[in-house]
Design a protein around this motif. Sequence first.
Motif, PDB file in Angstrom:
ATOM      1  N   LYS A  25     -28.658  24.513  12.004  1.00 31.45           N
ATOM      2  CA  LYS A  25     -27.248  24.145  11.907  1.00 31.45           C
ATOM      3  C   LYS A  25     -26.484  25.224  11.147  1.00 31.45           C
ATOM      4  N   THR A  26     -25.173  25.188  11.239  1.00 35.47           N
ATOM      5  CA  THR A  26     -24.318  26.197  10.613  1.00 35.47           C
ATOM      6  C   THR A  26     -23.591  25.600   9.421  1.00 35.47           C
ATOM      7  N   GLY A  74     -20.723  26.288   6.603  1.00 35.79           N
ATOM      8  CA  GLY A  74     -19.571  27.101   6.247  1.00 35.79           C
ATOM      9  C   GLY A  74     -19.275  26.951   4.764  1.00 35.79           C
ATOM     10  N   GLU A 118     -27.782  28.663   9.574  1.00 33.91           N
ATOM     11  CA  GLU A 118     -26.911  29.806   9.796  1.00 33.91           C
ATOM     12  C   GLU A 118     -25.731  29.707   8.837  1.00 33.91           C
ATOM     13  N   LEU A 166     -21.785  30.840   7.507  1.00 32.23           N
ATOM     14  CA  LEU A 166     -20.457  31.429   7.586  1.00 32.23           C
ATOM     15  C   LEU A 166     -19.849  31.355   6.192  1.00 32.23           C
ATOM     16  N   ALA A 178     -11.690  29.835  11.693  1.00 31.08           N
ATOM     17  CA  ALA A 178     -12.910  30.014  12.481  1.00 31.08           C
ATOM     18  C   ALA A 178     -14.078  29.275  11.842  1.00 31.08           C
ATOM     19  N   ALA A 217     -13.852  25.555  12.628  1.00 29.42           N
ATOM     20  CA  ALA A 217     -14.112  25.250  14.033  1.00 29.42           C
ATOM     21  C   ALA A 217     -15.595  25.365  14.389  1.00 29.42           C
ATOM     22  N   ARG A 218     -16.328  26.224  13.672  1.00 28.17           N
ATOM     23  CA  ARG A 218     -17.711  26.504  14.051  1.00 28.17           C
ATOM     24  C   ARG A 218     -18.765  25.791  13.218  1.00 28.17           C
ATOM     25  N   ALA A 219     -18.439  25.413  11.990  1.00 26.70           N
ATOM     26  CA  ALA A 219     -19.461  24.919  11.065  1.00 26.70           C
ATOM     27  C   ALA A 219     -19.834  23.466  11.331  1.00 26.70           C
ATOM     28  N   ASP A 220     -21.133  23.189  11.249  1.00 29.05           N
ATOM     29  CA  ASP A 220     -21.614  21.814  11.311  1.00 29.05           C
ATOM     30  C   ASP A 220     -21.417  21.104   9.969  1.00 29.05           C
ATOM     31  N   LYS A 260     -15.007  20.838  13.260  1.00 25.96           N
ATOM     32  CA  LYS A 260     -15.857  20.518  14.405  1.00 25.96           C
ATOM     33  C   LYS A 260     -16.140  19.014  14.475  1.00 25.96           C
ATOM     34  N   SER A 310     -18.741  16.965  12.187  1.00 28.14           N
ATOM     35  CA  SER A 310     -19.179  17.811  11.077  1.00 28.14           C
ATOM     36  C   SER A 310     -19.094  17.068   9.742  1.00 28.14           C
TER      37      SER A 310
END
Length: 317
Positions: free
Chosen positions: A145-146, A148, A169, A171, A194, A197-200, A225, A228
């Motif tokens: 998972k991402t 942030g 991952e 950010l 960004a 929008a991308r992070a879990d 997201k 999230s």
Amino acid sequence: MPTTLITTPTFARHSTRPWQILEEAGAGPLRPSDDAALPASELLGYAPDADALIVGMDVITAEVMDAAPRLKVIAKHGVGVDTIDVAAAHARGIPVVCAPGSNSRAVAEYTFGLLLCATRSLAASHTAVAAGGWPKLFGPELHGKTLGIVGFGRIGRLLAGYARAFGMELLAHDPYVPDSDIRAHGAEPVPLEALLARADAVSLHAPPDPSGTALLDRARLTAMKQGSVLVNAARGGLVDERALADLLGSGHLGAAALDAFSTEPLPADHPLREAPRTLLTSHMAACTPEANQAMGVMVAEDVVRVLTGNEPRHQAR
């Protein structure tokens, strides 16, 4: 003999050394209450006799400083000095000191714990089992998972290390940290929009805006997201709490774990009390014996330095 007025009940709770530093210097430590922060009205009553203040989350305004004609130093028993009018202190020739780095590991560990608890519903399972239930609550693995991280200082960097160990991952957004430093800690530098929008999962480690504007307002929370998780162990003012409760209720956000709130203690009618998939704790991320001793020693030493006519080591600018 100078008097050090201590308004925070957590000062030196787990170590006698900070008290010894003040006492050995003849700095007369005085803590009117050892189980709660000193109310503002009482603070104004004690202020005239104070040569030094050691404070927690107290709001230290120009009015407090003007009520303390003997005041020579204000010490934050912690890191962030956003509750102190630093400009007013400097205008009066009063240095403001703090304890940078003293609680970074404690807060980073706690933050990762909040993330685990929120994603795997640990608190909800405990509550259900204690009440006689036996639910099987599903939640996602963190591996792959991402995460942030908003604010990439000491705490954000430690958190990044814990997340990498779980195979996440990374950010990161921090306009004050060079992209090269962010990459050196295994994270991808990105604009805030960004990242959302991308992070879990999103974890906040930034100071609040002096204007009181929430960093994550309704629009930015909505831009996160779908599903999230939000973690905030920094400052409550960073988040529009009503909007957060609404987005948890609608299912747009998967969960939230919060250790800091715009009003503390949390009011009985606060919307997050009834929000689903929410973990709420009492601003205790820094509450470890190790951090408590380090904070106490650092601020006590700087108080003594100022009272004896020397420059402090950890002055807030």
